[in-house]
Design a protein around this motif. Structure first.
Motif, PDB file in Angstrom:
ATOM      1  N   ASN A  53      38.372  20.233 167.576  1.00 41.07           N
ATOM      2  CA  ASN A  53      37.188  21.013 167.917  1.00 41.07           C
ATOM      3  C   ASN A  53      36.752  20.852 169.367  1.00 41.07           C
ATOM      4  O   ASN A  53      35.890  21.586 169.840  1.00 41.07           O
ATOM      5  N   HIS A  54      37.336  19.898 170.079  1.00 40.58           N
ATOM      6  CA  HIS A  54      36.953  19.685 171.462  1.00 40.58           C
ATOM      7  C   HIS A  54      37.553  20.765 172.365  1.00 40.58           C
ATOM      8  O   HIS A  54      38.669  21.237 172.130  1.00 40.58           O
ATOM      9  N   LEU A  55      36.798  21.139 173.401  1.00 42.92           N
ATOM     10  CA  LEU A  55      37.399  21.949 174.459  1.00 42.92           C
ATOM     11  C   LEU A  55      38.563  21.172 175.047  1.00 42.92           C
ATOM     12  O   LEU A  55      38.465  19.961 175.244  1.00 42.92           O
ATOM     13  N   TRP A  56      39.640  21.844 175.376  1.00 45.41           N
ATOM     14  CA  TRP A  56      40.882  21.122 175.680  1.00 45.41           C
ATOM     15  C   TRP A  56      41.607  21.726 176.874  1.00 45.41           C
ATOM     16  O   TRP A  56      41.686  22.938 177.018  1.00 45.41           O
ATOM     17  N   LEU A  57      42.149  20.859 177.726  1.00 51.61           N
ATOM     18  CA  LEU A  57      42.968  21.271 178.853  1.00 51.61           C
ATOM     19  C   LEU A  57      44.099  20.267 179.027  1.00 51.61           C
ATOM     20  O   LEU A  57      43.869  19.062 179.050  1.00 51.61           O
ATOM     21  N   ASP A  58      45.343  20.761 179.132  1.00 48.30           N
ATOM     22  CA  ASP A  58      46.515  19.898 179.316  1.00 48.30           C
ATOM     23  C   ASP A  58      46.976  19.924 180.761  1.00 48.30           C
ATOM     24  O   ASP A  58      47.026  20.992 181.390  1.00 48.30           O
ATOM     25  N   VAL A  59      47.323  18.752 181.283  1.00 45.63           N
ATOM     26  CA  VAL A  59      47.792  18.613 182.660  1.00 45.63           C
ATOM     27  C   VAL A  59      49.044  17.751 182.663  1.00 45.63           C
ATOM     28  O   VAL A  59      49.072  16.680 182.043  1.00 45.63           O
ATOM     29  N   VAL A  60      50.089  18.199 183.330  1.00 49.56           N
ATOM     30  CA  VAL A  60      51.299  17.398 183.537  1.00 49.56           C
ATOM     31  C   VAL A  60      51.213  16.820 184.944  1.00 49.56           C
ATOM     32  O   VAL A  60      51.246  17.554 185.931  1.00 49.56           O
ATOM     33  N   SER A  61      51.066  15.504 185.025  1.00 49.50           N
ATOM     34  CA  SER A  61      50.874  14.847 186.318  1.00 49.50           C
ATOM     35  C   SER A  61      52.215  14.451 186.943  1.00 49.50           C
ATOM     36  O   SER A  61      53.270  14.548 186.302  1.00 49.50           O
ATOM     37  N   LYS A  62      52.153  13.996 188.179  1.00 46.93           N
ATOM     38  CA  LYS A  62      53.325  13.481 188.908  1.00 46.93           C
ATOM     39  C   LYS A  62      54.468  14.495 188.923  1.00 46.93           C
ATOM     40  O   LYS A  62      55.652  14.122 188.810  1.00 46.93           O
ATOM     41  N   CYS A  63      54.140  15.773 189.055  1.00 48.60           N
ATOM     42  CA  CYS A  63      55.187  16.783 188.984  1.00 48.60           C
ATOM     43  C   CYS A  63      56.138  16.697 190.176  1.00 48.60           C
ATOM     44  O   CYS A  63      57.245  17.243 190.130  1.00 48.60           O
ATOM     45  N   ASP A  64      55.737  15.982 191.228  1.00 47.98           N
ATOM     46  CA  ASP A  64      56.646  15.805 192.359  1.00 47.98           C
ATOM     47  C   ASP A  64      57.821  14.890 191.988  1.00 47.98           C
ATOM     48  O   ASP A  64      58.845  14.875 192.688  1.00 47.98           O
ATOM     49  N   LEU A  65      57.692  14.144 190.883  1.00 50.12           N
ATOM     50  CA  LEU A  65      58.751  13.230 190.453  1.00 50.12           C
ATOM     51  C   LEU A  65      59.629  13.822 189.358  1.00 50.12           C
ATOM     52  O   LEU A  65      60.598  13.182 188.936  1.00 50.12           O
ATOM     53  N   LEU A  66      59.275  15.004 188.870  1.00 54.30           N
ATOM     54  CA  LEU A  66      60.049  15.596 187.778  1.00 54.30           C
ATOM     55  C   LEU A  66      61.419  16.053 188.266  1.00 54.30           C
ATOM     56  O   LEU A  66      61.570  16.580 189.366  1.00 54.30           O
ATOM     57  N   LYS A  67      62.435  15.875 187.441  1.00 53.02           N
ATOM     58  CA  LYS A  67      63.802  16.289 187.759  1.00 53.02           C
ATOM     59  C   LYS A  67      64.052  17.688 187.187  1.00 53.02           C
ATOM     60  O   LYS A  67      63.268  18.236 186.416  1.00 53.02           O
ATOM     61  N   ASP A  68      65.193  18.259 187.586  1.00 55.42           N
ATOM     62  CA  ASP A  68      65.553  19.568 187.052  1.00 55.42           C
ATOM     63  C   ASP A  68      65.772  19.508 185.544  1.00 55.42           C
ATOM     64  O   ASP A  68      65.438  20.417 184.803  1.00 55.42           O
ATOM     65  N   SER A  69      66.361  18.411 185.088  1.00 54.29           N
ATOM     66  CA  SER A  69      66.564  18.237 183.658  1.00 54.29           C
ATOM     67  C   SER A  69      65.519  17.259 183.136  1.00 54.29           C
ATOM     68  O   SER A  69      65.071  16.388 183.871  1.00 54.29           O
ATOM     69  N   PRO A  70      65.121  17.351 181.876  1.00 57.17           N
ATOM     70  CA  PRO A  70      64.087  16.455 181.362  1.00 57.17           C
ATOM     71  C   PRO A  70      64.540  15.009 181.336  1.00 57.17           C
ATOM     72  O   PRO A  70      65.721  14.711 181.132  1.00 57.17           O
ATOM     73  N   VAL A  71      63.593  14.092 181.550  1.00 61.90           N
ATOM     74  CA  VAL A  71      63.874  12.663 181.481  1.00 61.90           C
ATOM     75  C   VAL A  71      63.971  12.257 180.019  1.00 61.90           C
ATOM     76  O   VAL A  71      63.080  12.528 179.224  1.00 61.90           O
ATOM     77  N   VAL A  72      65.077  11.616 179.642  1.00 61.00           N
ATOM     78  CA  VAL A  72      65.282  11.203 178.260  1.00 61.00           C
ATOM     79  C   VAL A  72      65.479   9.688 178.228  1.00 61.00           C
ATOM     80  O   VAL A  72      66.367   9.156 178.891  1.00 61.00           O
ATOM     81  N   PHE A  73      64.623   8.989 177.481  1.00 64.07           N
ATOM     82  CA  PHE A  73      64.743   7.545 177.348  1.00 64.07           C
ATOM     83  C   PHE A  73      65.904   7.213 176.396  1.00 64.07           C
ATOM     84  O   PHE A  73      66.267   8.001 175.535  1.00 64.07           O
ATOM     85  N   VAL A  74      66.448   6.018 176.562  1.00 70.00           N
ATOM     86  CA  VAL A  74      67.592   5.619 175.735  1.00 70.00           C
ATOM     87  C   VAL A  74      67.205   5.526 174.268  1.00 70.00           C
ATOM     88  O   VAL A  74      68.056   5.601 173.379  1.00 70.00           O
ATOM     89  N   THR A  75      65.911   5.352 174.009  1.00 73.96           N
ATOM     90  CA  THR A  75      65.464   5.230 172.620  1.00 73.96           C
ATOM     91  C   THR A  75      65.263   6.590 171.963  1.00 73.96           C
ATOM     92  O   THR A  75      64.972   6.659 170.767  1.00 73.96           O
ATOM     93  N   GLU A  76      65.408   7.660 172.705  1.00 76.06           N
ATOM     94  CA  GLU A  76      65.144   8.981 172.158  1.00 76.06           C
ATOM     95  C   GLU A  76      66.411   9.628 171.609  1.00 76.06           C
ATOM     96  O   GLU A  76      67.526   9.341 172.072  1.00 76.06           O
ATOM     97  N   ASP A  77      66.192  10.512 170.683  1.00 78.67           N
ATOM     98  CA  ASP A  77      67.284  11.293 170.106  1.00 78.67           C
ATOM     99  C   ASP A  77      67.375  12.618 170.858  1.00 78.67           C
ATOM    100  O   ASP A  77      66.555  13.513 170.666  1.00 78.67           O
ATOM    101  N   ILE A  78      68.372  12.739 171.713  1.00 78.11           N
ATOM    102  CA  ILE A  78      68.474  13.944 172.539  1.00 78.11           C
ATOM    103  C   ILE A  78      69.003  15.127 171.737  1.00 78.11           C
ATOM    104  O   ILE A  78      68.944  16.271 172.188  1.00 78.11           O
ATOM    105  N   ASN A  79      69.509  14.861 170.555  1.00 80.26           N
ATOM    106  CA  ASN A  79      70.072  15.935 169.734  1.00 80.26           C
ATOM    107  C   ASN A  79      69.089  16.404 168.655  1.00 80.26           C
ATOM    108  O   ASN A  79      69.498  16.995 167.661  1.00 80.26           O
ATOM    109  N   THR A  80      67.833  16.129 168.846  1.00 82.30           N
ATOM    110  CA  THR A  80      66.843  16.518 167.851  1.00 82.30           C
ATOM    111  C   THR A  80      66.785  18.032 167.701  1.00 82.30           C
ATOM    112  O   THR A  80      67.001  18.785 168.645  1.00 82.30           O
ATOM    113  N   ASP A  81      66.500  18.465 166.486  1.00 80.34           N
ATOM    114  CA  ASP A  81      66.371  19.895 166.205  1.00 80.34           C
ATOM    115  C   ASP A  81      64.943  20.386 166.400  1.00 80.34           C
ATOM    116  O   ASP A  81      64.655  21.563 166.163  1.00 80.34           O
ATOM    117  N   ASN A  82      64.055  19.500 166.826  1.00 78.79           N
ATOM    118  CA  ASN A  82      62.659  19.877 167.029  1.00 78.79           C
ATOM    119  C   ASN A  82      62.545  20.655 168.344  1.00 78.79           C
ATOM    120  O   ASN A  82      62.554  20.083 169.438  1.00 78.79           O
TER     121      ASN A  82
END
Length: 418
Positions: free
Chosen positions: A359-388
């Motif tokens: 119910n709260h008013l909401w705004l999303d912000v992605v910070s540090k966009c100067d550090l973002l790579k062309d491909s998404p950062v994937v941690f070793v603990t993540e499943d990169i083959n997820t169907d989500n």
């Protein structure tokens, strides 16, 4: 607070400009252009095209913006007052209370006109013991009466007491102070009565000395409760002042995602900014004063991916703010891999908080966009083959409609204005 609340825009000239543009609010609200040349942040309680009210602790659109007030059957919550911590009495250190009481008591003279030496001495002894008792008991009673009952406080302030001081500690210390008062009164009356029954000057002097020593020993031994209360008062008085009538923007997200940097940029708040988790050790409040209006910006401790029963008190402070205060949420995401929390975990935290406080008013912000790579950062603990697919999209660019910003090099600053 039944006042309507709206979020207009943030338009600032570099390098201090940031936030509030391509969000869900802009799809609903329409604004007149601002004809000003200096940095501006505009929140407004009264907007022609959209009106918000406080319902269930959130700012929500009014069902009928044309009505000046909300009818009782619409379910608006009548908010309790806050600010009890700023009204706490000043507490003196126990040693100062004791020495001041001893000095005043020893200056007490016997009643004039008593010719008999023994009667005069026992009169002096009884009066001095009674004075010492009162000089110690009066401030203790004042503290007990003027420190608020926790159950009468606003839910937000109750949460601050429990999470900052520990559950039950506040009541325990006040109980110790009151017990000390009762003990001082009891011992003081007892020794004053003994002194008043003395049969000789020497006996009166001995009973006076004995009573003074006994009271001093009790207060010296148990007076640490007063010092604990002094520390509690300092801690609570240092809590940020929250005005329920002032529109509030609350920054939320995982630890080290850049919330504090945004608060420093947006407001007068100067939280610590470091590259390690849980830099923010409590609720930090900044203020924006523009065009004769005041707005609050709140920095909160970061949230980790875990169950509520496993959360630490810092995380619970964040949830207390969202639960008990009417706030608009500025949720900060960091997909650069620099914050220490994987995008998958941030996504899970975000989904939970977004659903819980929908119910709260909401705004999303992605910070540090100067550090973002062309491909998404994937941690070793993540499943990169997820169907989500939603998670995969989140890893690439964050939630739909999120604003990309960078405090460091002003990337995305030109996209801020509406």
């Amino acid at each position: 607070m039944n006042g309507a609340f709206g979020l207009l825009q943030l338009r600032q000239n570099p390098p201090t400009s940031l936030i509030l543009r391509r969000c869900g609010f802009s799809k609903v609200l329409k604004f007149e252009p601002l004809k000003i040349s200096f940095p501006v942040v505009c929140f407004s309680k009264h907007i022609q095209t959209a009106v918000y009210e406080v319902v269930d602790g959130s700012y929500v659109p009014s069902a009928d913006a044309s009505q000046g007030s909300k009818s009782p059957d619409q379910g608006a919550v009548s908010l309790e007052a806050v600010g009890a911590f700023q009204k706490l009495p000043m507490v003196m250190p126990s040693v100062d209370i004791l020495y001041s009481a001893l000095r005043k008591a020893k200056r007490i003279l016997p009643t004039k006109g008593i010719a008999n030496v023994a009667k005069r001495e026992r009169n002096r002894g009884a009066k001095q013991l009674d004075a010492l008792m009162k000089e110690l008991a009066v401030p203790l009673r004042t503290y007990k009466e003027n420190f608020p009952n926790k159950n009468t406080l606003h839910p937000y302030e109750r949460s601050l007491i429990e999470l900052t001081l520990g559950d039950g500690n506040y009541e325990e210390v006040l109980g110790k102070v009151d017990m000390l008062r009762k003990k001082v009164v009891s011992v003081g009356k007892e020794h004053a009565a003994h002194c008043a029954k003395s049969l000789s000057k020497r006996e009166a002097e001995e009973r006076l000395s004995e009573g003074m020593t006994k009271i001093e020993e009790i207060f010296s031994c148990e007076g640490k409760a007063v010092d604990e209360l002094l520390n509690i008062a300092k801690t609570l008085r240092a809590m940020p002042v929250v005005n329920l009538e002032t529109p509030t923007l609350c920054l939320v997200g995982a630890p080290n995602v850049g919330k504090s940097s945004l608060v420093r940029l947006l407001s007068t708040g100067k939280p610590e900014v470091c590259n390690y988790p849980f830099t923010t050790r409590g609720i930090l409040m900044g203020h924006i004063n523009l065009s004769f209006q005041n707005f609050q910006v709140t920095d909160t401790p970061g949230l980790l991916r875990r169950l509520d029963e496993d959360r630490n008190n810092l995380e619970k402070l964040t949830l207390a703010v969202l639960t008990h205060l009417p706030t608009a949420v500025l949720y900060v995401h960091d997909l650069s891999g620099q914050c220490g929390t994987s995008p998958s975990d941030q996504y899970a935290i975000y989904r939970e908080i977004r659903e819980r406080f929908s119910n709260h008013l909401w705004l999303d912000v992605v910070s540090k966009c100067d550090l973002l790579k062309d491909s998404p950062v994937v941690f070793v603990t993540e499943d990169i083959n997820t169907d989500n697919l939603e998670l995969a999209q989140y890893r690439r660019s964050g939630p739909e409609g999120a604003i990309r910003v960078s405090v460091t090099n002003e990337v995305g600053i030109d996209d801020v204005s509406i």
